[in-house]
Write a protein that holds these residues in place. Sequence first.
Motif, PDB file in Angstrom:
ATOM      1  N   TYR A  89       0.750   5.306   0.269  1.00  0.00           N
ATOM      2  CA  TYR A  89      -0.116   6.432   0.652  1.00  0.00           C
ATOM      3  C   TYR A  89       0.572   7.737   0.297  1.00  0.00           C
ATOM      4  CZ  TYR A  89      -1.720   2.561   3.613  1.00  0.00           C
ATOM      5  OH  TYR A  89      -2.133   1.337   4.077  1.00  0.00           O
ATOM      6  N   LYS A 125      -1.959   4.195  19.759  1.00  0.00           N
ATOM      7  CA  LYS A 125      -1.390   4.791  18.541  1.00  0.00           C
ATOM      8  C   LYS A 125      -1.673   6.293  18.484  1.00  0.00           C
ATOM      9  CE  LYS A 125      -1.309   0.773  15.513  1.00  0.00           C
ATOM     10  NZ  LYS A 125      -1.769   0.186  14.257  1.00  0.00           N
ATOM     11  N   ASN A 138      -7.563   4.061   8.665  1.00  0.00           N
ATOM     12  CA  ASN A 138      -6.183   3.675   8.351  1.00  0.00           C
ATOM     13  C   ASN A 138      -5.268   4.021   9.528  1.00  0.00           C
ATOM     14  OD1 ASN A 138      -3.526   3.360   7.449  1.00  0.00           O
ATOM     15  ND2 ASN A 138      -4.124   3.754   5.320  1.00  0.00           N
ATOM     16  N   SER A 169      -5.625  -2.918   7.415  1.00  0.00           N
ATOM     17  CA  SER A 169      -6.088  -3.263   8.763  1.00  0.00           C
ATOM     18  C   SER A 169      -7.482  -3.880   8.742  1.00  0.00           C
ATOM     19  CB  SER A 169      -6.087  -2.026   9.665  1.00  0.00           C
ATOM     20  OG  SER A 169      -7.097  -1.127   9.267  1.00  0.00           O
ATOM     21  N   ARG A 198       3.198  -4.715   2.686  1.00  0.00           N
ATOM     22  CA  ARG A 198       4.015  -3.567   3.086  1.00  0.00           C
ATOM     23  C   ARG A 198       3.157  -2.317   3.028  1.00  0.00           C
ATOM     24  NH1 ARG A 198       8.582  -1.224   0.674  1.00  0.00           N
ATOM     25  NH2 ARG A 198       7.935  -1.833  -1.425  1.00  0.00           N
ATOM     26  N   GLU A 199       3.481  -1.342   3.865  1.00  0.00           N
ATOM     27  CA  GLU A 199       2.816  -0.046   3.784  1.00  0.00           C
ATOM     28  C   GLU A 199       3.882   1.031   3.744  1.00  0.00           C
ATOM     29  OE1 GLU A 199       0.085  -1.091   7.316  1.00  0.00           O
ATOM     30  OE2 GLU A 199      -1.123   0.296   6.123  1.00  0.00           O
ATOM     31  N   TYR A 249       0.868  -1.178   0.000  1.00  0.00           N
ATOM     32  CA  TYR A 249       0.000   0.000   0.000  1.00  0.00           C
ATOM     33  C   TYR A 249       0.901   1.223   0.000  1.00  0.00           C
ATOM     34  CZ  TYR A 249      -4.428  -2.340   1.073  1.00  0.00           C
ATOM     35  OH  TYR A 249      -5.578  -3.093   1.026  1.00  0.00           O
ATOM     36  N   PHE A 301      -2.103   3.251  10.095  1.00  0.00           N
ATOM     37  CA  PHE A 301      -0.662   3.119   9.844  1.00  0.00           C
ATOM     38  C   PHE A 301       0.060   4.243  10.608  1.00  0.00           C
ATOM     39  CE2 PHE A 301       2.922   3.760   6.608  1.00  0.00           C
ATOM     40  CZ  PHE A 301       3.660   2.673   7.062  1.00  0.00           C
TER      41      PHE A 301
END
Length: 403
Positions: free
Chosen positions: A39, A94, A68, A384, A397-398, A37, A70
């Motif tokens: 972004y 987070k 999201n 997620s 992977r992000e 992904y 991340f």
Amino acid sequence: MNAKPIGPIPADFAEQAVLHVAGQGAADWAAAGTPLYLYDMAAVSARIARFRAAMPKRVALHYAIKANPFPPLIAAIAQQVDGIDVASAGEMDKALAAMPAAAISFAGPGKRDAELEAAIRAGVTLNLESEGEADRALAIGARLGVAPRLAVRVNPDFELRGSGMKMGGRASPFGIDAARVPGLVRRLIAAGADWRGFHIYAGSQALSAEAVIETQAATIGLAARLAEEAGALPPLVNLGGGFGIPYFPGDVPLDVKAVGSALAGELDRLDTHYAIELGRWLVGEAGIYLARVVDRKESQGETFLVVDGGLNHHLAATGNFGTVVRRNYPVAVAHRMQDPVEEVVSVVGPLCTPLDRLADRVALPRAEVGDLIAIFASGAYGASASPQAFLGHPPVREVLAGV
Ligand SMILES: *Cc1c(COP(=O)(O)O)cnc(C)c1O
């Protein structure tokens, strides 16, 4: 063979010949491994700026991180928004890494005592989903000797619909029925809690400005009525969100300017602060899922591009995350964005289930083994919200670009 239509590629990327994000080609971003992904922070910042330009100054912007979570994305967005809304203790941790506790609120049914206590200790606002939860939060606050920051999530007697609004209450695990709210607010205040106001969330993924405008007006009307019945002014009214993005053929973007000007005429009905909480509208169009073609095969006259990730990473694009009819997300061959279509293909993932179909009979330029397929509008409810453990492939992977 007849091709099925695909959704609109976001304007941020639609004009490119070879897909680039933050000035770097998709092939370079993918060099360290696929699928991923990607972004684009510039696309997120552009949405935030669009919100600020369209909305009255008095309306704060919150990011709902379940869209999201991340961490690098949360950290970058936290610099530009006024608050973060979370729905679990994991999300709260987070958010706390990126934002002061006073700007974080925690919604969601079934908060366990340990979650309530962690929020109260940190100074995060709890959006109460039931009277039982209110009792437990008050008891924990008393035991800790702190006044918990408590807002009341209201189960409104109306609903935001994708196409217009459906009035009429319904039973819900979310929020407290409006009729019971004034009594609860009085009880919270009497118990010494730091009452933070109302949270009223009526729905998601609306593209109709008219539906959003009607819902917001009804929400403010409801908040004003509840405040009067409770005999107390709410410090904050969280109006919910529900701003949608185009995913599918025929979807048109939400007219946020129209929403903002209508909202400006409603705010004075209550002397309070307002917030709107958005997830997908901020991040959805900024994300691209990139997968590499592993195999091309023909079967009974159909061509399949088999790529190295599918519903294990991107459940929503396969039509298995809350959609009734499967439709095609915007999709392209990453290095041939403007080339004429040459064939009709289905893009499937590597999982042993017929559900694993990222694009169904779409017209694309020819893609060979090794080429990258881009699925757009993939920044929300992707990594997620997908069953990554299913079939044991590696996690996706992000990468956050442009920070
Ligand atoms: C899921 C959710 C959001 C975010 O919804 P989007 O459609 O991603 O904007 C906001 N608020 C609440 C309470 C939610 O449950």
